[in-house]
Design an enzyme around this catalytic site. Structure first.
Site, short mmCIF file in Angstrom:
data_model
loop_
_atom_site.label_atom_id
_atom_site.label_comp_id
_atom_site.label_asym_id
_atom_site.label_seq_id
_atom_site.Cartn_x
_atom_site.Cartn_y
_atom_site.Cartn_z
N ASP A 34 1.23 -1.32 -0.04
CA ASP A 34 0.61 -0.38 -0.17
C ASP A 34 1.29 1.47 -0.37
O ASP A 34 1.59 1.05 0.65
CB ASP A 34 -0.67 0.03 1.55
CG ASP A 34 -2.40 0.72 0.87
OD1 ASP A 34 -2.41 1.47 0.21
OD2 ASP A 34 -2.70 0.81 1.93
N ASN A 65 1.26 3.22 -2.91
CA ASN A 65 2.03 3.85 -4.62
C ASN A 65 0.90 5.01 -4.90
O ASN A 65 2.45 6.09 -5.01
CB ASN A 65 1.13 2.80 -5.14
CG ASN A 65 2.33 1.60 -5.04
OD1 ASN A 65 2.90 0.67 -4.35
ND2 ASN A 65 2.09 0.79 -5.79
N TRP A 122 3.44 7.91 -2.47
CA TRP A 122 4.98 7.58 -3.15
C TRP A 122 4.36 8.85 -4.14
O TRP A 122 5.71 9.68 -3.79
CB TRP A 122 4.91 6.44 -2.96
CG TRP A 122 6.41 6.45 -3.52
CD1 TRP A 122 7.92 6.63 -2.38
CD2 TRP A 122 7.16 6.78 -4.69
NE1 TRP A 122 8.86 6.18 -3.46
CE2 TRP A 122 8.81 6.47 -4.63
CE3 TRP A 122 6.85 7.16 -5.97
CZ2 TRP A 122 9.36 7.02 -5.81
CZ3 TRP A 122 7.46 7.43 -7.04
CH2 TRP A 122 9.18 7.10 -6.93
N HIS A 175 3.04 3.43 -9.34
CA HIS A 175 2.75 2.08 -9.44
C HIS A 175 3.85 0.90 -10.41
O HIS A 175 4.24 -0.04 -9.12
CB HIS A 175 1.39 1.80 -9.62
CG HIS A 175 -0.39 2.37 -9.13
ND1 HIS A 175 0.09 1.70 -8.16
CD2 HIS A 175 -0.74 2.68 -9.69
CE1 HIS A 175 -1.36 1.87 -7.90
NE2 HIS A 175 -2.41 3.62 -8.45
N ASN A 210 -10.59 -3.38 -6.53
CA ASN A 210 -10.40 -2.58 -7.36
C ASN A 210 -10.56 -1.94 -8.46
O ASN A 210 -10.24 -0.89 -8.82
CB ASN A 210 -8.89 -3.19 -7.23
CG ASN A 210 -7.03 -2.49 -5.81
OD1 ASN A 210 -6.75 -3.44 -6.10
ND2 ASN A 210 -7.64 -2.23 -5.30
N ARG A 234 -5.12 -2.43 8.70
CA ARG A 234 -6.75 -3.19 8.60
C ARG A 234 -5.79 -4.75 7.12
O ARG A 234 -4.90 -4.30 6.61
CB ARG A 234 -7.74 -2.79 7.92
CG ARG A 234 -7.23 -1.47 6.48
CD ARG A 234 -8.54 -1.12 6.53
NE ARG A 234 -8.53 -0.32 4.85
CZ ARG A 234 -8.39 1.04 5.38
NH1 ARG A 234 -7.46 1.72 6.03
NH2 ARG A 234 -7.85 1.64 4.22
N GLU A 278 1.58 -13.90 12.01
CA GLU A 278 1.60 -12.78 12.28
C GLU A 278 1.98 -11.77 11.79
O GLU A 278 1.71 -12.02 10.49
CB GLU A 278 3.68 -12.41 12.92
CG GLU A 278 3.90 -13.40 14.03
CD GLU A 278 3.27 -13.10 15.46
OE1 GLU A 278 3.37 -14.49 16.50
OE2 GLU A 278 2.59 -12.06 15.88
#
Ligand code: FPP
Length: 228
Positions: A16, A18, A21, A33, A64, A182, A195
């Site tokens: 997550d 992109n 950024w 991307h 998406n 999430r 984990e």
């Protein structure tokens, strides 16, 4: 002797950040991307070097499709180019490609490309790279339950045997980048005892050293699987 993977066999990542950024650099989202694809390359290579057997990456969720058409097209285009251009690299690094989710519902050219890549990498052994495409965990669970029901047995073992990841090692570690905490409908069944590791790093900035930090965190956990 300690190994870089600390015994983790299967690592999954929700890649997550992109868009953020790119925004920070005043670039279009597609630039984020593209940088994300480069991060995928580096991380898959590093995962192999660290002795991780399997890696599952959330590339395109069934949700998406709600993104603007241009961005959906950009993501599909990047995916196609990644599969095409990295086939040789998969061979060189002994990476077996796998795709999970409803990928057969994608455009026929994408499906054909995937089928070819699956076939060409099917003999590779070192690392399995599972790319989640048109994937949603709830959809996966419905499909698995339907397949189990068709055999007349609905049990934990029967459902697990029909998950998209049935032939992969159990999930040890799930990483999400960019500060969101999430699961976003990713590997819900498989995460039962995994984990969870959340980092603020945006996906294009995620480096092999960050994967190592997540594995080191994993090593410090005491996994009790519900026992004492
Ligand atoms: C989340 O960033 C990222 C995605 C929805 C797509 C992930 C895809 C790639 C890294 C490229 C292709 C993958 C492979 C396996 C070749 P976001 O757009 O939601 O970022 P934001 O939350 O900052 O807007």
């Amino acid at each position: 002797m300690t190994t870089p993977n600390h015994g983790a066999r299967h690592v999954a990542i929700i890649m997550d950040g992109n868009g953020r950024w790119a925004k920070k650099r005043l670039l279009p989202r597609v630039a984020g991307h593209k940088a994300g694809v480069e991060a995928v390359r580096n991380i898959v290579r590093a995962a192999g070097d660290m002795g991780i057997e399997a890696m599952t990456l959330y590339a395109f969720s069934s949700e998406n499709w709600k993104r603007p058409e241009d961005e959906v097209n950009d993501l599909m285009g990047l995916m196609k180019r990644f599969i095409l251009s990295d086939l040789d690299e998969f061979a060189a690094n002994d990476v077996k490609l796998k795709v999970i989710g409803n990928w057969r519902a994608l455009a026929p050219d994408v499906v054909a490309l995937i089928e070819n890549a699956l076939e060409r990498t099917s003999g590779n052994k070192r690392t399995t790279l599972a790319v989640a495409l048109n994937y949603g965990a709830q959809d996966e669970l419905v499909r698995a339950a339907q397949a189990a029901a068709a055999t007349g047995e609905i049990s934990e073992a029967a459902i697990a045997a029909h998950l998209d990841t049935a032939d992969m090692p159990p999930l040890d570690l799930l990483i999400r980048t960019s500060g969101e905490v999430r699961l976003s409908n990713f590997l819900l069944w498989q995460s039962a005892y995994a984990e969870l590791y959340f980092t603020d790093i945006l996906w294009p900035d995620f480096k092999p050293a960050d994967l190592q930090a997540a594995l080191d965190h994993f090593a410090r956990r005491d996994r009790r699987y519900g026992g004492l």
